[in-house]
Design an enzyme around this catalytic site. Structure first.
Site, PDB file in Angstrom:
ATOM      1  N   SER A 163       5.426 -25.565  12.912  1.00 26.35           N
ATOM      2  CA  SER A 163       5.256 -26.161  11.574  1.00 26.35           C
ATOM      3  C   SER A 163       4.919 -27.634  11.766  1.00 26.35           C
ATOM      4  O   SER A 163       5.606 -28.327  12.520  1.00 26.35           O
ATOM      5  CB  SER A 163       6.546 -26.035  10.760  1.00 26.35           C
ATOM      6  OG  SER A 163       6.836 -24.686  10.496  1.00 26.35           O
ATOM      7  N   ASP A 192      14.409 -13.266  16.125  1.00 25.04           N
ATOM      8  CA  ASP A 192      14.017 -14.603  16.579  1.00 25.04           C
ATOM      9  C   ASP A 192      15.240 -15.419  17.008  1.00 25.04           C
ATOM     10  O   ASP A 192      16.219 -15.517  16.252  1.00 25.04           O
ATOM     11  CB  ASP A 192      13.306 -15.304  15.405  1.00 25.04           C
ATOM     12  CG  ASP A 192      12.683 -16.622  15.811  1.00 25.04           C
ATOM     13  OD1 ASP A 192      12.225 -16.734  16.955  1.00 25.04           O
ATOM     14  OD2 ASP A 192      12.648 -17.537  14.960  1.00 25.04           O
ATOM     15  N   GLU A 223      10.823 -10.982  24.292  1.00 26.21           N
ATOM     16  CA  GLU A 223      10.304 -12.337  24.498  1.00 26.21           C
ATOM     17  C   GLU A 223      11.444 -13.184  25.063  1.00 26.21           C
ATOM     18  O   GLU A 223      12.564 -13.138  24.547  1.00 26.21           O
ATOM     19  CB  GLU A 223       9.847 -12.898  23.142  1.00 26.21           C
ATOM     20  CG  GLU A 223       9.481 -14.377  23.157  1.00 26.21           C
ATOM     21  CD  GLU A 223       9.166 -14.893  21.731  1.00 26.21           C
ATOM     22  OE1 GLU A 223       8.786 -14.093  20.852  1.00 26.21           O
ATOM     23  OE2 GLU A 223       9.334 -16.104  21.510  1.00 26.21           O
ATOM     24  N   THR A 270       9.950 -23.512   9.237  1.00 26.20           N
ATOM     25  CA  THR A 270      10.103 -24.705   8.396  1.00 26.20           C
ATOM     26  C   THR A 270       9.014 -24.806   7.318  1.00 26.20           C
ATOM     27  O   THR A 270       9.301 -25.175   6.173  1.00 26.20           O
ATOM     28  CB  THR A 270      10.066 -25.956   9.296  1.00 26.20           C
ATOM     29  OG1 THR A 270      11.111 -25.832  10.278  1.00 26.20           O
ATOM     30  CG2 THR A 270      10.268 -27.222   8.507  1.00 26.20           C
ATOM     31  N   SER A 290      15.960 -14.465  12.069  1.00 27.58           N
ATOM     32  CA  SER A 290      16.821 -15.233  12.976  1.00 27.58           C
ATOM     33  C   SER A 290      18.284 -14.860  12.705  1.00 27.58           C
ATOM     34  O   SER A 290      18.593 -14.294  11.653  1.00 27.58           O
ATOM     35  CB  SER A 290      16.613 -16.729  12.736  1.00 27.58           C
ATOM     36  OG  SER A 290      17.105 -17.047  11.442  1.00 27.58           O
ATOM     37  N   HIS A 321      11.001 -28.165  16.752  1.00 27.23           N
ATOM     38  CA  HIS A 321      11.519 -27.392  15.619  1.00 27.23           C
ATOM     39  C   HIS A 321      11.806 -28.306  14.436  1.00 27.23           C
ATOM     40  O   HIS A 321      12.170 -29.462  14.622  1.00 27.23           O
ATOM     41  CB  HIS A 321      12.834 -26.693  16.009  1.00 27.23           C
ATOM     42  CG  HIS A 321      12.641 -25.490  16.886  1.00 27.23           C
ATOM     43  ND1 HIS A 321      13.434 -25.224  17.967  1.00 27.23           N
ATOM     44  CD2 HIS A 321      11.744 -24.481  16.823  1.00 27.23           C
ATOM     45  CE1 HIS A 321      13.030 -24.097  18.532  1.00 27.23           C
ATOM     46  NE2 HIS A 321      12.023 -23.627  17.867  1.00 27.23           N
TER      47      HIS A 321
HETATM   48  O1  G3H Z   1      11.204 -19.505  15.911  1.00 29.03           O
HETATM   49  C1  G3H Z   1      11.038 -20.258  14.959  1.00 29.03           C
HETATM   50  C2  G3H Z   1      10.134 -21.398  15.051  1.00 29.03           C
HETATM   51  O2  G3H Z   1      10.060 -21.872  16.337  1.00 29.03           O
HETATM   52  C3  G3H Z   1      10.375 -22.389  13.970  1.00 29.03           C
HETATM   53  O3  G3H Z   1       9.593 -23.540  14.145  1.00 29.03           O
HETATM   54  O4  G3H Z   1      10.693 -25.183  12.652  1.00 29.03           O
HETATM   55  O5  G3H Z   1       8.378 -25.517  13.459  1.00 29.03           O
HETATM   56  O6  G3H Z   1       8.857 -23.746  11.805  1.00 29.03           O
HETATM   57  P1  G3H Z   1       9.372 -24.543  12.937  1.00 29.03           P
END
Ligand code: G3H
Length: 336
Positions: A228, A92, A145, A250, A53, A191
């Site tokens: 997550s 990402d 994407e 996460t 990211s 998220h």
């Molecule tokens: O692109 C990253 C994810 O969407 C992070 O999601 O916070 O549920 O791990 P998360």
């Protein structure tokens, strides 16, 4: 050559679509999580998708996103070499603010795919920004994407207080007009730290989106962000509705923090001086009798614990995604 471009990643997604499994897309920002992932994926014979990211790039570059992105990409490619699996890198949540970096990453083939996140923009602007990136990537073998809808919560440098579910009626038009290879949809995940049992997951929307795309002759794999905290049965349900990529950041951050916390709590006496001893970090306690214990404060010691725990959790998540045993790596692709 385990690091592969988007052409090979496309092959992996095609197989996942045909055989109804998915790839966990795993965020990294430093070596320990990456090493744990490589170990787990090689053991499970699954291809591995890691994500970088903008915030991870900034962290790894000591504030310099460009340096951090190049360093993390090189780290993945170098460490991946000996493993008998294919390894892919996805950018990402890169936004229009990082357009220069996106273009450079495409030009010098730093990655296998790029997620352009213009989901906070209105539909037309989202289309315009996403299409600019897709056009830039055309013919390079790098997949794009794009996201339609908004996911609640904070992921790195992208935050949203509201969830805006993807409108199935807009999905086909969005993919056609942007030329995106993958579509990230919002169907109720969140998220950050979330509890799957409390989420209002709209599996029906995922099905509708899939149907609309198929009817329009589009076979773009669907992506789910914010996974997550999803329960295993929710993951399986989503894969059943055509999701091919599930993003996780996460969960691994927690595994990292938890493992380090437990390790340091158990070995505090080798690191923190006892009461009555002068706290003399500047001289590394050279003046007194007490000494810290290198066997527990060396960062490589806790790092190895983290790698082992990430490997253990990743094996469970690979099992949920169903990607174990499905690597497309073949011997002739070489090993160092
Ligand atoms: O692109 C990253 C994810 O969407 C992070 O999601 O916070 O549920 O791990 P998360």
């Amino acid at each position: 050559m385990p690091f592969c471009d988007g052409v090979k990643l496309q092959e992996a997604y095609r197989r996942a679509q045909a055989e109804r499994f998915a790839f966990m897309a795993n965020n990294i920002a430093e070596p320990s999580i990456l090493i744990g992932l490589l170990e787990a994926y090689a053991e499970a014979r699954s291809d591995l998708l890691v994500q970088i990211s903008p915030g991870a790039a900034k962290y790894a570059g000591g504030g310099d996103k460009r340096a951090g992105l190049r360093a993390l990409s090189a780290l993945v490619r170098e460490l991946a070499e000996p493993y008998p699996i294919r390894v892919f890198i996805n950018l990402d949540h890169f936004t229009a603010d990082e357009m220069g970096l996106i273009e450079e990453a495409i030009d010098v083939r730093l990655v296998s795919s790029v997620m352009i996140d213009a989901s906070r923009e209105a539909f037309e602007e989202n289309v315009r920004i996403s299409r600019t990136v897709a056009e830039k990537a055309k013919g390079t073998g790098i997949l794009i994407e794009a996201e339609l809808g908004k996911i609640r919560g904070v992921e790195d440098e992208v935050a949203s207080d509201e969830a805006l579910y993807t409108d199935p009626d807009e999905a086909a038009e969005f993919v056609k007009r942007t030329g995106a290879d993958l579509l990230a949809i919002s169907v109720g995940t969140q998220h950050g730290v979330s509890k799957g049992r409390d989420l209002e997951l709209r599996a029906d929307l995922a099905t509708k989106i899939r149907d609309r795309l198929v009817r329009a002759g589009i076979d773009a794999p669907l992506v789910l962000h914010g996974t997550s905290g999803l329960l295993p049965e929710q993951v399986r349900e989503m894969i059943g509705y055509g999701i091919c990529k599930l993003n996780k950041d996460t969960h691994y951050q927690y595994v990292f923090g938890r493992t380090a916390c437990e390790f340091f709590a158990a070995h505090a006496e080798g690191i923190i001086p006892p009461a009555g001893v002068e706290d003399d970090v500047v001289n590394l306690f050279a003046k007194g009798d007490w000494s810290p214990d290198k066997k527990v404060f060396d960062p490589r010691v806790v790092g190895r614990e983290i790698q082992a725990k990430v490997r253990e959790i990743a094996l469970v998540l690979i099992d949920q995604a169903g990607s174990g045993g499905k690597t497309l790596w073949v011997q002739k692709e070489g090993r160092r």
